[in-house]
Structure formats: C-alpha cells, structure tokens
Design a protein around this motif. Sequence first.
Motif, PDB file in Angstrom:
ATOM      1  N   LEU A 133       0.820  -1.215   0.000  1.00 25.55           N
ATOM      2  CA  LEU A 133       0.000   0.000   0.000  1.00 25.55           C
ATOM      3  C   LEU A 133       0.853   1.263   0.000  1.00 25.55           C
ATOM      4  O   LEU A 133       0.343   2.349  -0.299  1.00 25.55           O
ATOM      5  CB  LEU A 133      -0.922   0.015   1.225  1.00 25.55           C
ATOM      6  N   ILE A 135       2.037   2.767   2.599  1.00 25.05           N
ATOM      7  CA  ILE A 135       1.742   3.595   3.772  1.00 25.05           C
ATOM      8  C   ILE A 135       2.964   3.613   4.685  1.00 25.05           C
ATOM      9  O   ILE A 135       3.463   2.562   5.084  1.00 25.05           O
ATOM     10  CB  ILE A 135       0.515   3.051   4.523  1.00 25.05           C
ATOM     11  N   ASP A 140      -0.702   8.868   6.420  1.00 27.39           N
ATOM     12  CA  ASP A 140      -1.113   7.989   5.315  1.00 27.39           C
ATOM     13  C   ASP A 140      -2.124   6.960   5.803  1.00 27.39           C
ATOM     14  O   ASP A 140      -3.123   6.673   5.126  1.00 27.39           O
ATOM     15  CB  ASP A 140       0.105   7.257   4.744  1.00 27.39           C
ATOM     16  N   GLU A 143      -5.601   8.505   6.237  1.00 28.03           N
ATOM     17  CA  GLU A 143      -6.241   9.131   5.079  1.00 28.03           C
ATOM     18  C   GLU A 143      -6.525   8.171   3.936  1.00 28.03           C
ATOM     19  O   GLU A 143      -7.423   8.415   3.124  1.00 28.03           O
ATOM     20  CB  GLU A 143      -5.367  10.282   4.575  1.00 28.03           C
ATOM     21  N   GLN A 144      -5.786   7.076   3.834  1.00 30.28           N
ATOM     22  CA  GLN A 144      -6.001   6.162   2.717  1.00 30.28           C
ATOM     23  C   GLN A 144      -7.163   5.210   2.987  1.00 30.28           C
ATOM     24  O   GLN A 144      -7.547   4.974   4.127  1.00 30.28           O
ATOM     25  CB  GLN A 144      -4.726   5.369   2.431  1.00 30.28           C
ATOM     26  N   THR A 145      -7.698   4.654   1.916  1.00 31.09           N
ATOM     27  CA  THR A 145      -8.795   3.694   2.005  1.00 31.09           C
ATOM     28  C   THR A 145      -8.261   2.296   1.752  1.00 31.09           C
ATOM     29  O   THR A 145      -7.634   2.035   0.727  1.00 31.09           O
ATOM     30  CB  THR A 145      -9.897   4.014   0.980  1.00 31.09           C
ATOM     31  N   PHE A 146      -8.481   1.407   2.685  1.00 35.15           N
ATOM     32  CA  PHE A 146      -8.054   0.009   2.569  1.00 35.15           C
ATOM     33  C   PHE A 146      -8.891  -0.812   3.535  1.00 35.15           C
ATOM     34  O   PHE A 146      -9.762  -0.273   4.239  1.00 35.15           O
ATOM     35  CB  PHE A 146      -6.555  -0.138   2.863  1.00 35.15           C
TER      36      PHE A 146
END
Length: 326
Positions: A133, A135, A140, A143-146
């Motif tokens: 990813l 990250i 990170d 804020e990220q989508t996973f």
Amino acid sequence: MINKKTGRAVILAGAAIFAPISAYADIVIKVGFAVGGGYDVNARLMANHLGRFLPEAGSIYVENVDGAGSLRLAKMMLAKEPADGTVIGSISSWFPVGATFDPALVGLDFSQLSWIGGIGTTQERLCAVSSSLGIADISDFAEQTFQLGATTSGTTDVITRLVQNTLHADFEIVRGFSGTAPVRAAIIRGELDGYCSLRVRDLEKVFEPGTMTPILQASYRPNLDLPYPLLRDLVEVPEDVEIVDFILSHELFQYSFALPPGTPEDILTEYRQAFDAMVQDPEFLAEAEKLRMQPSPITGAELEDHLDRIQKTPLEVLARAGAMLD
C-alpha cells in the motif's frame, strides 16, 4: 495422543492432551476462537503443563468452540457448562470490560465466573498493513482507504474500531472472522490489507520479510523499545486518554481462564494454586520461549479485583467509552 514414555502432550487433529499419572476426571479447556490464534496457542500450552500440578486430574485437552468472537462460548460458560471443575473456558479479554457498556454484551455478568488466572502477555499489539500500500506513517494510515480484518466481536474488533475513531481514519473494517489466524490467512491470500492485533512474533513467523508495515501500537502494556507511536499519544482530546486506557485495560484479561458460575471454592482454590505454580515452572517457561511468547501472568484474585474496579466505573466514563467505539 499421549507419549507413554514422557507423559507429555502430543497435538493431534486439533487437540492437545496431557495425561498425568493419576487419572480421574478428564478436563477440557474450551477456547472461543479458531485453531492457530493466540488464545488457542495459550490454551494448548496450558494443557501441556497444568496436569503436572493437578495430580488427581485425568487427561486435559483443548476444544475449539469458535463463534461470534467467543461470545458463543461466553454464554455457554455462564449458563450451561458444569460447575464441577471439568470445563475451563478461555474467552475474549474484551468481554469483562465491554459488558459495562457494549450493547452486544448487555446482561452478561462476568463476575459470576470463577477466574483461575491469566497467562497474559507483555507483547505489543500492532496495527500493520501490507507494504504494497505504500503507507509509511500515521497520516497515510488515517487518510487512505483500505481494508482491515477483525473478528465478529471481541478484542480485535474493539481495537480496530478504537483506532479508526481515534484517528478519524477512512479504512474499512471487514468483520466476521473467527480469530486472528483466519485474518492472517486472508492477508496472505491478498483478501485483506492488514489488521490491528499483530504481535512481533507473528510479524516474523507468519509473514514474509518486508511484506507488512507496522504503523502504531494499540496496547495497554506497550513495548516502549519499538519505534511505533502509541495510540494513547495520538488522541486529540486530552480527556479521552483516560477512555482509551480504560478500553485497553481489557488486556489484563488476555489469555485468562475461568470456571463456570457456582464452582465450589475448594475446586477453584486447587486450580488457582496449580495455575500459579505452572506459570513459574521452568518447563512451562521453556516451552513458552520456544513459542516466542512472553507470559505476564496474573492471578485469579487479581482478575477479580480488576473486574470489581471495572464494574464501579462512573456512568459518564462508560458513556464516553461507548461513544468512542460507536
């Protein structure tokens, strides 16, 4: 299966059995999670050694009764299992704390159980994600989508929700797993991106080097030698640090064992004495070291005292804890 020369347990078809010299009533340690996870491993460790300190016990074996993050077994222990010393239960460490405010646990009184003691752990609980990813830090991660995996209820689910709400993170929680072992398997298959109950021993033993990136520690007793930030230090509202600590204090019940309500005092005393001797025994500690475990034992009386303090928590604190997990 028993090795007749050594009397030691042999794990066969998902069961660990120990046969002491004097064989009377058999004992089953029921674990509310799937084979291969931390609760299962600790129960099998106990099954291998407890019999040496219970000379009148029969065989000791492990039975996995997974379902709803051990909620199925918790209800069985409180209502159905015999109080004659033949059944020991190992349920989620979250339940004694969660029962004070978690709607899923309303009506369950874990002070009714007769607490033998807990093997515990000094090991950290990490939130970690797949290195693919990219990250690298908390920003990170938030804020990220996973997708992070979690059990249906219990510790992993609670910690993942706590991390999500504390950081106001955008990740998705995929619930429904019967334990952390199935979560790890799903990550290896590429079906999930990580989870929030990773131990360093699993990082080194289960996953290929460099495939997982730890981001933070969500632990009541963290490993301060690790370079990852603590969840409590990331809380934006200072007053909420108390709530995070309250929620994470369930770790004191980590890998604990209990007998059903109504167990006679003499049986509980015998178990507690045997357990306390076992966790100090060189053979027990040697096997724990081979398993890369770091026991931090707690007595049954200490568990009772902590549970009593939990149940006296002010209502406003419980309300804030519930909101933090909503």
